[in-house]
Write a protein that holds these residues in place. Structure first.
Motif, PDB file in Angstrom:
ATOM      1  N   LEU A  23     -27.930 -16.001 -45.120  1.00  0.00           N
ATOM      2  CA  LEU A  23     -28.049 -14.646 -45.429  1.00  0.00           C
ATOM      3  C   LEU A  23     -26.636 -13.980 -45.270  1.00  0.00           C
ATOM      4  CD1 LEU A  23     -31.631 -13.555 -44.416  1.00  0.00           C
ATOM      5  CD2 LEU A  23     -30.783 -14.780 -46.606  1.00  0.00           C
ATOM      6  N   LEU A  24     -26.189 -13.400 -46.081  1.00  0.00           N
ATOM      7  CA  LEU A  24     -25.033 -12.402 -46.040  1.00  0.00           C
ATOM      8  C   LEU A  24     -25.137 -10.928 -46.513  1.00  0.00           C
ATOM      9  CD1 LEU A  24     -21.619 -13.060 -45.474  1.00  0.00           C
ATOM     10  CD2 LEU A  24     -21.579 -12.727 -47.895  1.00  0.00           C
ATOM     11  N   PHE A  25     -24.822  -9.766 -45.494  1.00  0.00           N
ATOM     12  CA  PHE A  25     -25.050  -8.510 -45.953  1.00  0.00           C
ATOM     13  C   PHE A  25     -23.756  -7.784 -45.791  1.00  0.00           C
ATOM     14  CE2 PHE A  25     -28.744 -10.164 -43.387  1.00  0.00           C
ATOM     15  CZ  PHE A  25     -29.653  -9.670 -44.288  1.00  0.00           C
ATOM     16  N   PHE A  26     -23.315  -7.177 -46.983  1.00  0.00           N
ATOM     17  CA  PHE A  26     -22.005  -6.638 -46.999  1.00  0.00           C
ATOM     18  C   PHE A  26     -21.754  -5.490 -47.692  1.00  0.00           C
ATOM     19  CE2 PHE A  26     -22.284  -9.008 -50.817  1.00  0.00           C
ATOM     20  CZ  PHE A  26     -21.497  -8.227 -51.797  1.00  0.00           C
ATOM     21  N   LYS A  27     -21.041  -4.472 -47.456  1.00  0.00           N
ATOM     22  CA  LYS A  27     -20.679  -3.265 -48.187  1.00  0.00           C
ATOM     23  C   LYS A  27     -19.131  -3.203 -48.092  1.00  0.00           C
ATOM     24  CE  LYS A  27     -20.891   1.742 -48.635  1.00  0.00           C
ATOM     25  NZ  LYS A  27     -19.394   1.749 -48.329  1.00  0.00           N
ATOM     26  N   GLU A  28     -18.513  -2.794 -49.459  1.00  0.00           N
ATOM     27  CA  GLU A  28     -17.006  -2.623 -49.446  1.00  0.00           C
ATOM     28  C   GLU A  28     -16.637  -1.214 -49.230  1.00  0.00           C
ATOM     29  OE1 GLU A  28     -15.207  -6.282 -52.105  1.00  0.00           O
ATOM     30  OE2 GLU A  28     -15.769  -4.359 -53.008  1.00  0.00           O
ATOM     31  N   TYR A  46     -25.089  -5.005 -50.244  1.00  0.00           N
ATOM     32  CA  TYR A  46     -25.846  -5.971 -50.807  1.00  0.00           C
ATOM     33  C   TYR A  46     -26.484  -7.053 -49.764  1.00  0.00           C
ATOM     34  CZ  TYR A  46     -23.808  -5.359 -55.527  1.00  0.00           C
ATOM     35  OH  TYR A  46     -23.436  -4.709 -56.645  1.00  0.00           O
ATOM     36  N   ALA A  47     -27.252  -7.699 -50.133  1.00  0.00           N
ATOM     37  CA  ALA A  47     -27.902  -8.571 -49.333  1.00  0.00           C
ATOM     38  C   ALA A  47     -28.044 -10.039 -50.313  1.00  0.00           C
ATOM     39  CB  ALA A  47     -29.533  -8.515 -48.660  1.00  0.00           C
ATOM     40  N   LEU A  48     -27.360 -11.312 -49.974  1.00  0.00           N
ATOM     41  CA  LEU A  48     -27.180 -12.211 -50.700  1.00  0.00           C
ATOM     42  C   LEU A  48     -27.717 -13.459 -49.920  1.00  0.00           C
ATOM     43  CD1 LEU A  48     -23.539 -12.286 -51.884  1.00  0.00           C
ATOM     44  CD2 LEU A  48     -25.491 -11.202 -53.066  1.00  0.00           C
ATOM     45  N   ASP A  49     -28.573 -14.563 -50.798  1.00  0.00           N
ATOM     46  CA  ASP A  49     -28.965 -15.653 -49.980  1.00  0.00           C
ATOM     47  C   ASP A  49     -27.714 -16.667 -50.761  1.00  0.00           C
ATOM     48  OD1 ASP A  49     -29.632 -18.496 -49.915  1.00  0.00           O
ATOM     49  OD2 ASP A  49     -32.054 -17.731 -50.338  1.00  0.00           O
ATOM     50  N   LEU A  50     -26.902 -17.177 -49.539  1.00  0.00           N
ATOM     51  CA  LEU A  50     -25.829 -17.727 -49.982  1.00  0.00           C
ATOM     52  C   LEU A  50     -26.306 -19.434 -50.369  1.00  0.00           C
ATOM     53  CD1 LEU A  50     -23.335 -16.938 -47.338  1.00  0.00           C
ATOM     54  CD2 LEU A  50     -23.626 -16.050 -49.682  1.00  0.00           C
ATOM     55  N   TRP A  72     -31.286  -8.365 -52.418  1.00  0.00           N
ATOM     56  CA  TRP A  72     -31.383  -6.895 -52.882  1.00  0.00           C
ATOM     57  C   TRP A  72     -30.166  -6.251 -52.769  1.00  0.00           C
ATOM     58  CZ3 TRP A  72     -29.812  -3.941 -48.684  1.00  0.00           C
ATOM     59  CH2 TRP A  72     -29.963  -4.489 -47.412  1.00  0.00           C
ATOM     60  N   LYS A  73     -30.155  -5.058 -53.112  1.00  0.00           N
ATOM     61  CA  LYS A  73     -29.090  -4.290 -53.177  1.00  0.00           C
ATOM     62  C   LYS A  73     -29.739  -2.829 -53.243  1.00  0.00           C
ATOM     63  CE  LYS A  73     -27.823  -3.884 -58.216  1.00  0.00           C
ATOM     64  NZ  LYS A  73     -26.822  -4.224 -59.042  1.00  0.00           N
ATOM     65  N   ARG A  74     -28.642  -1.867 -52.484  1.00  0.00           N
ATOM     66  CA  ARG A  74     -29.165  -0.448 -52.340  1.00  0.00           C
ATOM     67  C   ARG A  74     -28.182   0.473 -52.446  1.00  0.00           C
ATOM     68  NH1 ARG A  74     -33.436   2.529 -49.769  1.00  0.00           N
ATOM     69  NH2 ARG A  74     -32.496   4.524 -49.340  1.00  0.00           N
ATOM     70  N   PRO A  75     -28.260   1.543 -53.059  1.00  0.00           N
ATOM     71  CA  PRO A  75     -27.402   2.524 -53.347  1.00  0.00           C
ATOM     72  C   PRO A  75     -27.112   3.395 -51.892  1.00  0.00           C
ATOM     73  CG  PRO A  75     -28.866   2.910 -54.929  1.00  0.00           C
ATOM     74  CD  PRO A  75     -29.550   1.905 -53.920  1.00  0.00           C
ATOM     75  N   ALA A 127     -30.667   3.018 -40.863  1.00  0.00           N
ATOM     76  CA  ALA A 127     -31.374   1.564 -40.781  1.00  0.00           C
ATOM     77  C   ALA A 127     -32.280   1.086 -41.841  1.00  0.00           C
ATOM     78  CB  ALA A 127     -32.371   1.439 -39.302  1.00  0.00           C
ATOM     79  N   LEU A 128     -31.560   0.226 -42.442  1.00  0.00           N
ATOM     80  CA  LEU A 128     -32.252  -0.100 -43.563  1.00  0.00           C
ATOM     81  C   LEU A 128     -33.038  -1.455 -43.246  1.00  0.00           C
ATOM     82  CD1 LEU A 128     -29.368  -0.426 -46.311  1.00  0.00           C
ATOM     83  CD2 LEU A 128     -30.927   1.308 -45.654  1.00  0.00           C
ATOM     84  N   ASP A 129     -34.453  -1.704 -43.814  1.00  0.00           N
ATOM     85  CA  ASP A 129     -35.012  -2.840 -43.545  1.00  0.00           C
ATOM     86  C   ASP A 129     -34.443  -4.179 -44.106  1.00  0.00           C
ATOM     87  OD1 ASP A 129     -38.245  -3.804 -42.897  1.00  0.00           O
ATOM     88  OD2 ASP A 129     -37.451  -4.893 -44.822  1.00  0.00           O
ATOM     89  N   ARG A 130     -34.282  -5.142 -43.137  1.00  0.00           N
ATOM     90  CA  ARG A 130     -33.486  -6.315 -43.499  1.00  0.00           C
ATOM     91  C   ARG A 130     -34.053  -7.174 -44.743  1.00  0.00           C
ATOM     92  NH1 ARG A 130     -30.795 -10.529 -39.384  1.00  0.00           N
ATOM     93  NH2 ARG A 130     -31.344 -12.530 -40.362  1.00  0.00           N
TER      94      ARG A 130
END
Length: 712
Positions: A568-573, A580-584, A591-594, A618-621
Motif C-alpha cells: 500500500l502507498l499513501f501520498f499527497k503532493e 491517495y491510497a494505492l494498491d501497488l 481511495w482518494k479524498r479531497p 486523522a483519516l481512516d486508513r
C-alpha cells in the motif's frame, strides 16, 4: 548459482508428452539460489473502496507531461472496440499488428490512471479477452505458435543468447495459446538465473493469473513466484504470497533434494526480520514511529542543548527585504531548515549555510559559512529571483553529508542553479560539488550503497531526469528521462520547479514528482515500470516568491510526502488538494479524498493516515474517511509529527502538543525553551526530542528511551 550448462532434472511434468528444457532451473536450484535471510512478518489485508476513475487518458490529464505512442494507442482503441462488438477476426488482426509493430514510446495508458510498459499494456488487453474471444484466438494462432516454439526447441536454441528475443516475442504474441504457459515458465527460469528477479516474478505471475488451464503445478508456480519476490526484495508481496500458499495448499509439499518439504516455513525463513524501506531521510518517515508512549520532560527540565542559527543581522535583513519588496518574502520568516540525523550527529541546511551538531552535547562540529554572511544576500534582488526554499535539502549517509543549495558566491547571480554538494560529515570539508554550469538539482538526494539517486533539470528547461551518481566523486553513471513538469513562471521569469521525493525498496524506486505523476523505476533494468497520473493544477504561481505570504500553504511550506506499508502507498503532493491510497500490487486506486492544499502527510499507522497543517487530521486508513481533526497553533514549516502507540506529538508555536490518536484530544502541552519561535519540525533520536524552529535547534531529554521502529 548453478554452473552454466549444468544438467538439471526438472521437477514438473510437461504437457504434450515432452520436456524441451534440459537446462531449466528446478525448484531446488531456485531455493538454493535465493540464499538464506533472517526470519519475519505478518501479512496485511486492507479493505478496498471502489473509486470512479477519470475517462481522460492518463497522459492527457493536466499536470506532468509524458509522451505516448499515439498510433499504438489508436490501434489499442480499435482492438478494444472490436472486442466489445465481438468482431474477433478484426480484433485478432489488430492485436497481432500491435504486438509486431515497433513503438515510439515505452509507455501506454490503462483505464485506471496508470501508464505502463507498452508490451505489458498490450498483454493486458490480450489477457482480458472473454471466453469466446480466447477460443477464437487459439483457433487463429495456436498452430503457428506451436510451430515457432517447436522450431526453436528442435534447433537447440532455447538457451542461446539469441533465443531470448524470439521467446519474448512468442510470449507477448501467443501467450493465450497452448504453449504460452510453457514459454512464460521458461522465461521466468531464465530471468531468475540471470538475476532479473522481478521480471521472473512477472512471468510466473502471468501464468497464475491468466492461464487457468495450465498443467504446470500451481503450488510450484506460487513457490517460485514467492522466491523471486524475496530475491528481488519485494518482501511485502512475498509475505502475501506465502500466506496464499499456506491457505490454499495446506499440508502439500514440494520435493527438494529428494526430500518432501513444506514450502511455507522454508519461505518464511528467507524473509527478513524487518521490512526496511530505504528512503530520503525525511524527519517524519521512519524514525518518528514508536512502540510505546513517549514521556515528555516536565516543565522544569532544561534542554540538553540549544543552537540559535537566526543571527540578528540575518533577522534584520529578512525584515528589510519584506519592506523593500512590498511585503514579499514573508514566508522566509516561517522557514524551517531541513534536517538529517544519523546515530551521532544532526545536520542542517539553512539557506546554503550547512552545519553539523553533536547529538548528545550540542557542540557545533562545523559549518560551511557564517550565519551573519547571509544578511548580505537577503537584500539583493537576484537572490530573491533564484531562491526556491523547497529546493534546499540535506541528507547523510556514511561519511557523506549531501546538500542541494545555491553556493554563496553564486547567490546574487541571475537564475542561479542549485548545486549538489558533498561534505565530510565529521569535518565539514567539501569533498565535491556538481560542476555543470546550468544544471540544477531539485530534490533531496537518496543514497544507496555507493550510488546517489537525485532529480535534476537544465536551467530554463522543464524536462526532469533521474540521475545515478557516484557517491565518492559525484560523477554521473547513468540517467533516465522522466518527462516535463507543468509549472508557472514568476513575474521575474523564473520557473517555479517542484521538488520531487524519492523512496527506494529493493530494486524499486518510487518518484513523487509533486507535479501530477508518481513513477515506479526498475533500477536493475534502468527503466520505467509504470507511472500513475492524476490531475494537478497547471496554472501555478508561487506566492512564496512574490508578495505577502497570505496563503497557508506558503506560510507552512507544505511539501509532498509518501508513506508505504507493504503493497500500500499513501501520498499527497505539494500544491495538490487530494490524498491517495494505492494498491501497488494490483495497480489500482483504493481511495482518494479531497483535502486542503496546505495539508502535508506526516505519518501512518495500522488505523490512520495523519495530515498536518494548522490542524491535525486523522483519516481512516481503509476508507479515507475523516475520523477526527484538531486545531493547533502551527505557524511555520517543517511539518512533522512523532507517532506513538496511542499518542502523537507536534512542535507548535506554543510548545510540543501531545494528542490522543483515538479522538484528537489534546492530552498535554510542554512549553519548552523556544517560545519566541513559530514552531517547526520534530524528531526523536537517541532518547532526545529534537525540535527545529525558524530560529533555533533545541534538544530535550525524554524521561525514557523508547524503542523506535521503521513504521507500520
Amino acid at each position: 548459482m548453478l554452473a552454466k550448462g549444468a544438467p538439471v532434472c526438472c521437477f514438473r511434468n510437461r504437457k504434450n508428452g515432452f520436456s524441451p528444457f534440459p537446462g531449466c532451473l528446478t525448484l531446488l536450484s531456485l531455493l538454493l539460489f535465493a540464499g538464506r535471510l533472517p526470519a519475519q512478518v505478518a501479512v496485511e489485508v486492507v479493505a478496498e473502496t471502489t473509486v470512479q476513475t477519470s475517462e481522460t487518458a492518463p497522459h492527457k490529464i493536466p499536470g506532468f507531461s509524458i509522451s505516448v505512442d499515439e498510433k499504438k494507442l489508436n490501434l489499442l482503441d480499435d482492438y478494444e472496440r472490436y472486442v466489445r462488438h465481438q468482431m474477433w477476426e478484426k480484433a485478432l488482426t489488430t492485436i497481432k499488428e500491435l504486438s509486431a509493430s515497433k513503438s515510439t514510446s515505452a509507455l501506454l495508458p490503462t483505464r485506471d490512471g496508470f501508464l505502463i510498459d507498452a508490451d505489458q499494456r498490450i498483454f493486458r488487453a490480450l489477457t482480458s479477452l472473454p471466453a469466446e474471444g480466447r477460443e477464437a484466438y487459439r483457433l487463429f494462432f495456436d498452430g503457428k505458435a506451436r510451430k515457432e516454439f517447436a522450431e526453436l526447441s528442435e534447433k537447440g536454441q532455447l538457451f542461446s543468447p539469441d533465443s531470448k528475443k524470439q521467446l519474448v516475442q512468442i510470449y507477448y504474441q501467443y501467450f493465450l495459446t497452448s504453449i504460452g504457459d510453457d514459454v512464460a515458465d521458461l522465461l521466468g527460469d531464465q530471468a531468475f538465473e540471470r538475476g532479473d528477479f522481478i521480471q521472473a516474478a512477472q512471468y510466473w505471475r502471468s501464468i497464475l493469473d491468466h492461464h487457468p488451464d495450465t498443467s504446470l503445478p500451481e503450488l510450484d508456480l506460487n513457490v517460485k513466484y514467492a522466491l523471486a519476490l524475496i530475491r528481488g526484495r519485494q518482501t511485502g508481496q512475498a509475505a502475501a504470497t506465502i500466506e496464499v500458499i499456506s491457505q490454499q495448499f495446506s499440508g502439500q509439499k514440494v520435493t527438494l533434494g529428494g526430500k518432501s518439504v513444506d514450502p511455507v516455513p522454508y519461505l518464511k525463513s528467507l524473509l527478513p526480520e524487518k521490512l526496511t524501506v530505504s528512503s530520503s531521510t525525511k524527519h517524519n518517515q521512519g524514525a518518528n514511529h514508536l512502540t510505546r508512549a513517549l514521556d515528555l520532560p516536565d516543565s522544569k527540565t532544561e534542554p540538553r542543548w540549544q543552537i540559535h542559527f537566526l543571527d540578528k543581522a540575518v533577522e534584520q535583513a529578512l525584515q528589510n527585504s519584506q519592506n523593500d519588496y512590498y511585503g514579499r518574502r514573508k514566508s522566509y520568516a516561517t522557514y524551517v531548515p531541513p534536517m538529517a540525523v544519523d546515530q551521532q550527529h544532526a545536520y542542517f541546511n539553512y539557506y546554503g549555510v550547512c552545519f553539523g551538531v553533536d547529538l548528545q552535547t550540542g557542540k557545533l562540529l562545523w559549518r560551511s559559512a557564517k550565519f551573519k554572511d547571509l544578511g548580505n544576500h537577503f537584500n539583493n534582488y537576484s537572490f530573491h529571483q533564484s531562491s526556491h526554499l523547497n529546493q534546499y535539502h540535506v541528507a547523510v549517509s556514511g561519511n557523506y553529508v549531501l546538500t542541494t543549495l545555491i553556493p554563496q558566491k553564486e547567490m546574487n547571480r541571475y537564475r542561479a542553479c542549485y548545486r549538489l554538494t558533498a561534505y565530510h560529515k565529521d569535518t565539514g570539508k567539501q569533498l565535491w560539488q556538481s560542476k555543470v554550469n546550468n544544471e540544477s538539482f531539485i530534490c533531496e538526494p537518496l543514497v544507496d550503497g555507493e550510488q546517489i539517486y537525485v532529480i535534476s533539470h537544465m536551467q530554463n528547461n522543464k524536462q526532469l531526469k533521474l540521475d545515478c551518481l557516484s557517491l565518492k566523486t559525484g560523477k554521473r553513471e547513468w540517467s533516465i528521462p522522466l518527462g516535463s513538469v507543468v509549472a508557472g513562471n514568476s513575474s521575474n521569469g523564473m520557473v517555479n520547479m517542484p521538488s520531487p521525493l524519492l523512496q527506494k525498496e529493493g530494486d524499486q524506486l518510487l518518484i513523487l514528482t509533486n507535479n501530477g505523476a508518481l513513477f515506479d523505476i526498475s533500477l536493475a533494468s534502468r527503466s520505467i515500470n509504470w507511472v500513475f497520473r492524476y490531475s494537478y493544477p497547471v496554472n501555478q504561481t508561487d506566492s512564496n516568491y512574490y508578495y505577502a505570504a497570505v496563503d497557508e500553504e506558503v506560510e507552512l511550506h507544505s511539501q509532498g510526502q509518501l508513506f508505504r506499508a507493504r503493497n500500500l502507498l499513501f501520498f499527497k503532493e505539494a500544491g495538490a488538494n487530494e490524498v491517495y491510497a494505492l494498491d501497488l500490487a494490483a495497480k489500482k486506486v483504493l481511495w482518494k479524498r479531497p483535502i486542503k492544499v496546505s495539508a502535508q502527510l506526516v505519518g501512518i499507522d495500522d488505523q490512520h493516515v495523519y495530515l498536518l497543517s494548522k490542524e491535525m487530521e486523522a483519516l481512516d486508513r481503509q476508507s479515507g474517511r475523516l475520523n477526527w481533526a484538531v486545531s493547533l497553533p502551527v505557524e511555520a514549516g517543517g511539518l512533522s509529527a512523532v507517532i506513538g502507540s496511542g499518542q502523537a506529538w507536534v512542535f507548535t508555536s506554543r510548545g510540543v502538543f501531545e494528542i490522543s490518536k483515538t479522538n484528537g484530544d489534546i492530552i498535554d502541552i510542554y512549553r519548552g525553551h523556544d517560545l519566541n519561535s513559530m514552531g517547526g519540525a520534530i524528531q526523536l533520536k537517541q532518547g532526545l526530542l529534537i525540535c527545529v524552529s525558524n530560529q533555533a535547534v533545541t534538544a530535550y531529554p525524554t524521561r525514557s528511551v523508547e524503542r523506535q521502529t521503521s513504521g507500520p
